[in-house]
Scaffold this motif. Structure first.
Motif, PDB file in Angstrom:
ATOM      1  N   ALA A 181      -2.236  27.701  12.852  1.00  0.00           N
ATOM      2  CA  ALA A 181      -1.293  26.525  13.107  1.00  0.00           C
ATOM      3  C   ALA A 181      -1.632  25.733  14.461  1.00  0.00           C
ATOM      4  O   ALA A 181      -1.018  24.579  14.472  1.00  0.00           O
ATOM      5  N   THR A 182      -2.628  26.282  15.181  1.00  0.00           N
ATOM      6  CA  THR A 182      -2.721  25.623  16.560  1.00  0.00           C
ATOM      7  C   THR A 182      -4.074  24.579  16.306  1.00  0.00           C
ATOM      8  O   THR A 182      -4.131  23.689  17.181  1.00  0.00           O
ATOM      9  N   VAL A 183      -4.666  24.664  15.167  1.00  0.00           N
ATOM     10  CA  VAL A 183      -5.647  23.766  14.886  1.00  0.00           C
ATOM     11  C   VAL A 183      -5.022  22.258  14.851  1.00  0.00           C
ATOM     12  O   VAL A 183      -3.974  22.084  13.943  1.00  0.00           O
ATOM     13  N   GLU A 191      -3.925  16.728  22.756  1.00  0.00           N
ATOM     14  CA  GLU A 191      -5.290  17.389  23.262  1.00  0.00           C
ATOM     15  C   GLU A 191      -5.995  17.879  21.878  1.00  0.00           C
ATOM     16  O   GLU A 191      -5.255  18.822  21.213  1.00  0.00           O
ATOM     17  N   PRO A 192      -7.049  17.621  21.446  1.00  0.00           N
ATOM     18  CA  PRO A 192      -7.461  18.423  20.292  1.00  0.00           C
ATOM     19  C   PRO A 192      -7.961  19.766  20.402  1.00  0.00           C
ATOM     20  O   PRO A 192      -8.411  20.065  21.602  1.00  0.00           O
ATOM     21  N   ARG A 193      -7.455  20.703  19.459  1.00  0.00           N
ATOM     22  CA  ARG A 193      -7.892  21.958  19.536  1.00  0.00           C
ATOM     23  C   ARG A 193      -8.739  22.278  18.242  1.00  0.00           C
ATOM     24  O   ARG A 193      -7.981  21.968  17.409  1.00  0.00           O
ATOM     25  N   GLY A 528     -12.756  30.004  22.955  1.00  0.00           N
ATOM     26  CA  GLY A 528     -12.752  28.716  22.840  1.00  0.00           C
ATOM     27  C   GLY A 528     -11.576  27.914  23.587  1.00  0.00           C
ATOM     28  O   GLY A 528     -11.477  27.006  24.167  1.00  0.00           O
ATOM     29  N   THR A 529     -10.463  28.891  23.980  1.00  0.00           N
ATOM     30  CA  THR A 529      -9.427  28.286  24.522  1.00  0.00           C
ATOM     31  C   THR A 529      -9.418  27.939  26.043  1.00  0.00           C
ATOM     32  O   THR A 529      -8.737  27.338  26.855  1.00  0.00           O
ATOM     33  N   ALA A 536      -2.066  23.915  26.758  1.00  0.00           N
ATOM     34  CA  ALA A 536      -2.610  23.861  25.516  1.00  0.00           C
ATOM     35  C   ALA A 536      -2.958  25.168  24.910  1.00  0.00           C
ATOM     36  O   ALA A 536      -2.878  25.712  23.897  1.00  0.00           O
ATOM     37  N   ALA A 537      -3.290  25.932  25.930  1.00  0.00           N
ATOM     38  CA  ALA A 537      -3.979  27.286  25.781  1.00  0.00           C
ATOM     39  C   ALA A 537      -3.126  28.455  25.681  1.00  0.00           C
ATOM     40  O   ALA A 537      -3.402  29.264  24.972  1.00  0.00           O
TER      41      ALA A 537
END
Lengths: 649, 340
Positions: A181-183, A191-193, A528-529, A536-537
Motif C-alpha cells: 500500500a505504500t507504493v 514524495e514518490p515511493r 530502498g527506504t 515517508a520511510a
C-alpha cells in the motif's frame, strides 16, 4: 422516543407508497440483471441511473437506486455458482464452494442457500443501519486518529488467525499488504515511493486489479486445466433449492456471524464488500478438515450473507459523516447531496425538526423489501437459469479472462492495471499452491493507506503520547487477545501437513524458496527506504520489519517441522496451459486493443486450444466483440483503448 | 482457405474498419453523433466529479449537433496524471475536455519536476466559479477573530489534505506574512475527514473553499469564519476581513491578495489539450457559458450548493499567466514559506 416511532411509521409508510414502490420494483429488475451479468458493475449502473432520479423526490429516487444496489450481490452470487464467474466483484468468494457444488449436481441447493443467506444478511445489514444511526455519532466522534490507526491494525490481527491454518503466514501476508500500500506518492509530501519513475505507479497499486489477480487468475487457470473441463453430469436438481433454504436456516448462527463481519467491514470507509466476502468465507470454512474437498455449504452461506450485509452498513458512515463506506455508497452520497440531504447530525433528527430520520427508515425498508422480492422471484426462476451450468470449463475460461481484464481496466482507465492483474495473479497462484492465505494480503493493501495516514496524523497531533490513550489500549488488548486465541487454537490442532493437503503437494524446497524470495524482496525494499525522507520511510519500515521478523520465525517453524507426509506425485493438472493463454490475451489486448485483441484470442483459444467447433469459437468471439464494442465502448461510452499497433499506424 | 477461416477474416476486417471509423476530429459546428468526454483529474464521487457530471448533463444541448457528453475519471497525484496525459497523449480533436484541480496549477508554480506540461499552453474554456478560501473554527473553540487566533496560548491545529493544497498554502502564507502561527496537520484524505476531525476536537480549524464550507456546515452558527482570501469581499461574506488588508509590505499584500485570488480561479478549470483549433475552442467556450446561464443547470447547482459565477477562458488564461509570471523573488519567498 415517540419521535423515533413516528419517524419509523412515516419512513416505512413513504417507502410503501405509490411512486416509490413502483420505482423500487424497477430498480430491483435492473439490479438483478446487472448482478447476474459478469462485467457489468454496480458503480457504472448507479452512475447511469442517477440522471433518472433528478426530477424525483428523495424517497422515490432512493427507491430506484437502493432497489438496484441491494440486489446486485444477491443475483451476483447466482452467477458465481452457475458459471463459476462472479456476477459482481463482491460475489467472487461464492465461486469457490458454490461452483464446486454446482459441478456435483448440487447447484439448486447452493443457489437456495445463497438466496436465503443473502436475504438474512441484507436484513441484518438494514437492522445495523437502523440501530447504528442513533448511536454511531457519539461512537464515531470518540474515535480520533490514534484509534483509527489501531482499528486498521486490529483488522489484520483479527483476520490472520481465521484464514487458513497458518496464523503466522497470515500476519506476514498482512504486513506485506501494508507495504504494498505504500507504493505511490506518499500522502503528505507527495514524495514518490517505489514508483521507478512511472507516473502510473504514482497513484499506487489499485485494490480491484489485485483482487482480480489474487483470486480470479488462479480460478481461471483451474478452468483451463484438463480437470477443469470435466462435464457436470447431473443437471442441478431444483427441488434441492428448498434444501438450501433450510441449510441457511439451520446454520443461522454462522449466517448471523458472517453478516456481522460484513457489517463491521462495510462500516470501515473504503473497504466494503470485496474484502468482507473473503473474510466471511475464511471464517465460515475455518473449521473444515485440512484438505477437505471444496463444495461445502458453509462456503456459500458465509460470503452470501456478508456481501449483502455490507450494503446497509456502508450507509452508516455515509449518512452521518458523508464518508462513504463503499464505492457504491460514493454514488449514493452524491445523490443525497443533490437531494439536499446533507450528511451529519441533522440526519438523525426527525423531519419535523429539519432532519431526515424518516428517510433513513425508508432506506432500511427498501433494503429489506428489495431482497425479499428478488429472493422470492428467483427461487422460481432457478430451473431455467440452471441450464447454464452444464457448460465446460474451457468454454467459460476465455470469458472469465476477458472480463477480468476489462474490470481491471475500467477501474482507472489504465492499461497498466492489466500488468498488475498478471503480477498479482502470479503471486496469488503461488500463495494458493503453497497454502499461504491470500485475504490478509488484500486486507493489508486495503487498510494500509488508512493505517499509515492515521499513524502519521497521530504523531503529528500528539507526538508519541497517543500510545497511552485509553481507546488505543483497549483496542490493542483486543488485538492481542485475538492473536493469542488464534495461535492457541493452532497449537491444539494436529501439527503439520496431512496427505492431500496442498502443503504436501509442493516439495519443502518450494516452500523454502518462496519464503526466501519473500524475505529477499523485503530486505531490498527496506534498503530502498533509506532514500526516502524520514517521515515517508516510517510506515514502509514498520511493515517490512514485521515481514522480516515474522519471516524468520516462520523459517524456524519450517526447520523444526519439515513436511511429515510422504511426497505426493503432482496429481491434478500441473501443466497450467491457462497461464500461457492468459499471457496471450494480455499481449493481444496490449497490441490490438480490447475490441479487436480479446475476440481474436477467444477465437484462437477455443478453436485451437480447446478444440471446439468452428461455429462455437466464432460465435463466442463475436459475442465478445459485441459486448466490448457494442455495449461497453458504444452504449456505455467506456474509453476502451486502441492497441499499441493502431497507435503506431 | 476453409469457409470458416474466411468468415473469421471477414469479421476481423469488419472490426478494424469499425474501430478506425469512429476516431475522426470534429468540425467546430458539428458534433452530431460524436461523444464529448470530460476527463476529471480526481476520483468519482468527489466534489470535482460532482460538478463535472452536473455540467455534462446540461452541456450537450448548447453544443451544435448535441453530442453525447460523458465524464471519465483519471485520478491520481493531485490531477498531475491527467494533466500530463492531456499535454502529451490526448489528441487535440475537440472530443476530450479536461476539468483540472488546483494541484495542476500549483505544481507548475512551485516547480514540481513531475509536472511535465505548461498550463499556459492549455486551451482554456472556463471556470464555473472562483472559490474563496476562508479559515473556519468550530464555535466551541472560541476563536472568533484573527486576533484571537494570533494570540492563542498554544498553536492552533489546522487540518490539510496535502502540501500543494490551499488548506496548507493559505495558513502557511498567513504565518509567513502576518506571523499568525498555527500547527498545520497535513495528510487528511479529504475535506470530509477534516470536518470529522473538527467535530471530534482532534483539530481546531481549517482553511478551505467557501463552497465546501457552506456544504459542510449548513448551520453557520456552528462555525466562525475569521478571514478570507482574495482582493475584495465575497458578496456572501461582507463582515469577514480580507487577509491582504492586514499586510504591511507590498510583497505580503501581493502574496495574500492577487496570488490567492488567482489560485482560487485556477482551482477548477475546463480546458482542451494544447493545439486544439480556435474555432472548436470558441464554440465550446460559448456552450460552457450558455450552460452556466441555463436555468436547469443553475437550479441544480444551487440545490447542490455549487456557486455559479463563471469566468470565460480568456480572462482565466490572463489571470493564470499573471500568477505564473510572479516575480522570481516572490516565488522564492512563497516556496520558502511552504517549505516550513
Amino acid at each position: 422516543m415517540t419521535d423515533v416511532l413516528a419517524a419509523i411509521a412515516t419512513g416505512v409508510g413513504q417507502a410503501l407508497s405509490w411512486p416509490a414502490l413502483g420505482l423500487l420494483m424497477a430498480g430491483i429488475a435492473i439490479g438483478a440483471v446487472v448482478g447476474l451479468l459478469p462485467g457489468l458493475g454496480g458503480t457504472a449502473m448507479l452512475a447511469m441511473l442517477l440522471p433518472f432520479t433528478l426530477s424525483l423526490d428523495p424517497v422515490p429516487a432512493f427507491a430506484l437506486l437502493v432497489g438496484a444496489v441491494a440486489v446486485l450481490s444477491t443475483t451476483g452470487d447466482l452467477s458465481s455458482i452457475l458459471l463459476g464467474v462472479p456476477g459482481e466483484a463482491v460475489s467472487a468468494a461464492v465461486v469457490v464452494d458454490g461452483h464446486a457444488m454446482a459441478r456435483r449436481g448440487e447447484g439448486g441447493r447452493a443457489m437456495g442457500a445463497a438466496l436465503m443467506s443473502s436475504l438474512m444478511g441484507a436484513v441484518f445489514g438494514a437492522f445495523v443501519l437502523a440501530a447504528a444511526v442513533p448511536i454511531a455519532r457519539p461512537l464515531l466522534l470518540s474515535i480520533e486518529s490514534p484509534e483509527l490507526f489501531m482499528l486498521a491494525i486490529v483488522g489484520i490481527t483479527f483476520m490472520a488467525p481465521l484464514v487458513g491454518r497458518a496464523p503466522l503466514r497470515g500476519l506476514i501476508a498482512g504486513a506485506g499488504g501494508f507495504w504494498l500500500a505504500t507504493v505511490g506518492l506518499d500522502p503528505v509530501n507527495s514524495e514518490p515511493r517505489y514508483t521507478f519513475g512511472s507516473l502510473f505507479l504514482w497513484d499506487g497499486i489499485g485494490l480491484l486489479p489485485v483482487v482480480l489477480g489474487l483470486f480470479a487468475v488462479p480460478e481461471a487457470i483451474a478452468l483451463a486445466s484438463p480437470s477443469g473441463q470435466s462435464h457436470i453430469r447431473a443437471s442441478p436438481r431444483i427441488d434441492n433449492a428448498a434444501r438450501g433454504v433450510r441449510d441457511a436456516i439451520r446454520h443461522w448462527r454462522l449466517v448471523l456471524r458472517c453478516s456481522a463481519i460484513g457489517s463491521y467491514i462495510g462500516m470501515v470507509p473504503g473497504v466494503g464488500g470485496s474484502v468482507a466476502q473473503w473474510i466471511a468465507y475464511a471464517h465460515a470454512t475455518s473449521g473444515r478438515a485440512p484438505g477437505a474437498p471444496r463444495g461445502a455449504i458453509e462456503g456459500v452461506l458465509g460470503p452470501g450473507a456478508a456481501n449483502n450485509s455490507t450494503v446497509g452498513a456502508a450507509l452508516v458512515p455515509t449518512l452521518i459523516f458523508g464518508i462513504p463506506g463503499s464505492v457504491t455508497s460514493v454514488v449514493l452520497l452524491s445523490a443525497m447531496l443533490m437531494k439536499g440531504i446533507i450528511p451529519g447530525a441533522s440526519v438523525l433528527a426527525p423531519e419535523a425538526h429539519g432532519g431526515h430520520l424518516g428517510f433513513v427508515f425508508s432506506l432500511v425498508a427498501f433494503l429489506v423489501l428489495a431482497n425479499a422480492v428478488v429472493v422470492a422471484v428467483f427461487l422460481r426462476l432457478l430451473a431455467p437459469l440452471s441450464r447454464v451450468a452444464t457448460v465446460r470449463g474451457s468454454l467459460l475460461f476465455p470469458g472469465v479472462v476477458v472480463l477480468m481484464f476489462v474490470g481491471a481496466f475500467m477501474d482507472k482507465s489504465a492499461l497498466e492495471d492489466l500488468l498488475v492483474v498478471a503480477g498479482a495473479g502470479a503471486i496469488g497462484w503461488l500463495m494458493m499452491r503453497l497454502d499461504w492465505p491470500r485475504p490478509p494480503l488484500l486486507l493489508g493493501l486495503a487498510l494500509g493507506p488508512l493505517a499509515e495516514n492515521r499513524l502519521f496524523l497521530s504523531t503529528s497531533l500528539y507526538g508519541w503520547s497517543w500510545w497511552h490513550r485509553p481507546g488505543v489500549l483497549i483496542i490493542g488488548a483486543m488485538a492481542a487477545l485475538f492473536l493469542w486465541r488464534g495461535f492457541a487454537r493452532r497449537a491444539a490442532s494436529p501439527p503439520d501437513a496431512m496427505p492431500g493437503d496442498p502443503d504436501a503437494d509442493a516439495p519443502p524446497s518450494a516452500h523454502a524458496a518462496f519464503l526466501g524470495a519473500l524475505m529477499a524482496a523485503a530486505a531490498i525494499a527496506l534498503a530502498g527506504t533509506w532514500t526516502f525522507t524520514p517521515r515517508a520511510a516510517v510506515f514502509p519500515r514498520l511493515a517490512l520489519g514485521t515481514v522480516l521478523v515474522l519471516g524468520i520465525a516462520q523459517a524456524v517453524l519450517m526447520w523444526h517441522a519439515p513436511a511429515g507426509a510422504p511426497q505426493i506425485a503432482k496429481a491434478s493438472g500441473t501443466r497450467p496451459s491457462g497461464v500461457a493463454w492468459i499471457a496471450a490475451m494480455l499481449a493481444s489486448i496490449w497490441t490490438l486493443g480490447f475490441a479487436a485483441g480479446a475476440p481474436l484470442v477467444v477465437f484462437v483459444y477455443l478453436r485451437f486450444g480447446a478444440r471446439e467447433q468452428w461455429w462455437v469459437a466464432l460465435t463466442q468471439a463475436f459475442c465478445m466483440f459485441a459486448f466490448l464494442y457494442g455495449v461497453l465502448a458504444s452504449a456505455l461510452a467506456v474509453p476502451l483503448p486502441t492497441g499499441m499497433l493502431f497507435r503506431l499506424l | 482457405m476453409t469457409p470458416g477461416r474466411l468468415r473469421f477474416l471477414r469479421v476481423f476486417a469488419l472490426q478494424i474498419a469499425v474501430i478506425t471509423a469512429v476516431a475522426a476530429p470534429v468540425r467546430a459546428d458539428d458534433y452530431r453523433g460524436k461523444t464529448l468526454r470530460i476527463v476529471v483529474g480526481s476520483s468519482a464521487g468527489g466534489g470535482y466529479d460532482r460538478e463535472a457530471r452536473l455540467v455534462a448533463r446540461h452541456l450537450s444541448r448548447h453544443i451544435p449537433g448535441s453530442p453525447r457528453v460523458v465524464v471519465d475519471n483519471v485520478p491520481g497525484a493531485g490531477g498531475l496524471i491527467a494533466a500530463n496525459t492531456f499535454a502529451r497523449v490526448t489528441a487535440p480533436d475537440g472530443l476530450t475536455l479536461g476539468y483540472f484541480p488546483l494541484g495542476v496549477l500549483s505544481a507548475q508554480l512551485l516547480g514540481n519536476p513531475a509536472a511535465q506540461y505548461d498550463v499556459t499552453k492549455f486551451e482554456m474554456i472556463g471556470s464555473p466559479y472562483a472559490d474563496r478560501t476562508v479559515c473556519v473554527f468550530p464555535a466551541s473553540t472560541g476563536i472568533t477573530t484573527l486576533e484571537r487566533w494570533r494570540t492563542s496560548p498554544r498553536p492552533l491545529k489546522l487540518g490539510s489534505t496535502g502540501r500543494d493544497s490551499i488548506m496548507h498554502v493559505f495558513p502557511a502564507l498567513l504565518a509567513g506574512t502576518l506571523g499568525i502561527r498555527s500547527q498545520i496537520i497535513t495528510g487528511y484524505k479529504g475535506t470530509t475527514e477534516v470536518r470529522l476531525a473538527l467535530a471530534s476536537g482532534e483539530l481546531d480549524g481549517a482553511c478551505q473553499g467557501w463552497g465546501g464550507v457552506k456544504a459542510g456546515w449548513p448551520d453557520r452558527r456552528t462555525i466562525n469564519v475569521v478571514v478570507q482570501s482574495g482582493t475584495d469581499h465575497h458578496q456572501e461574506l461582507p463582515d469577514v476581513p480580507i487577509a491582504a488588508s492586514f499586510a504591511t509590505d507590498p510583497d505580503a499584500s501581493a502574496l495574500l491578495g492577487t496570488t490567492t485570488a488567482a489560485m482560487s480561479l485556477g482551482a477548477r478549470f475546463y480546458a482542451f489539450p494544447p493545439g486544439t483549433s480556435a474555432s472548436v475552442r470558441s464554440t465550446l467556450t460559448e456552450a460552457f457559458l450558455a450552460t452556466m446561464r441555463d436555468p436547469g443547470y443553475a437550479e441544480e447547482a444551487a440545490a447542490a450548493g455549487i456557486s455559479n459565477e463563471p469566468v470565460a477562458g480568456d480572462e482565466l488564461r490572463a489571470r493564470i499567466e499573471a500568477l505564473l509570471a510572479l516575480p522570481q523573488p516572490l516565488i522564492t519567498k512563497l516556496r520558502q514559506m511552504l517549505a516550513r
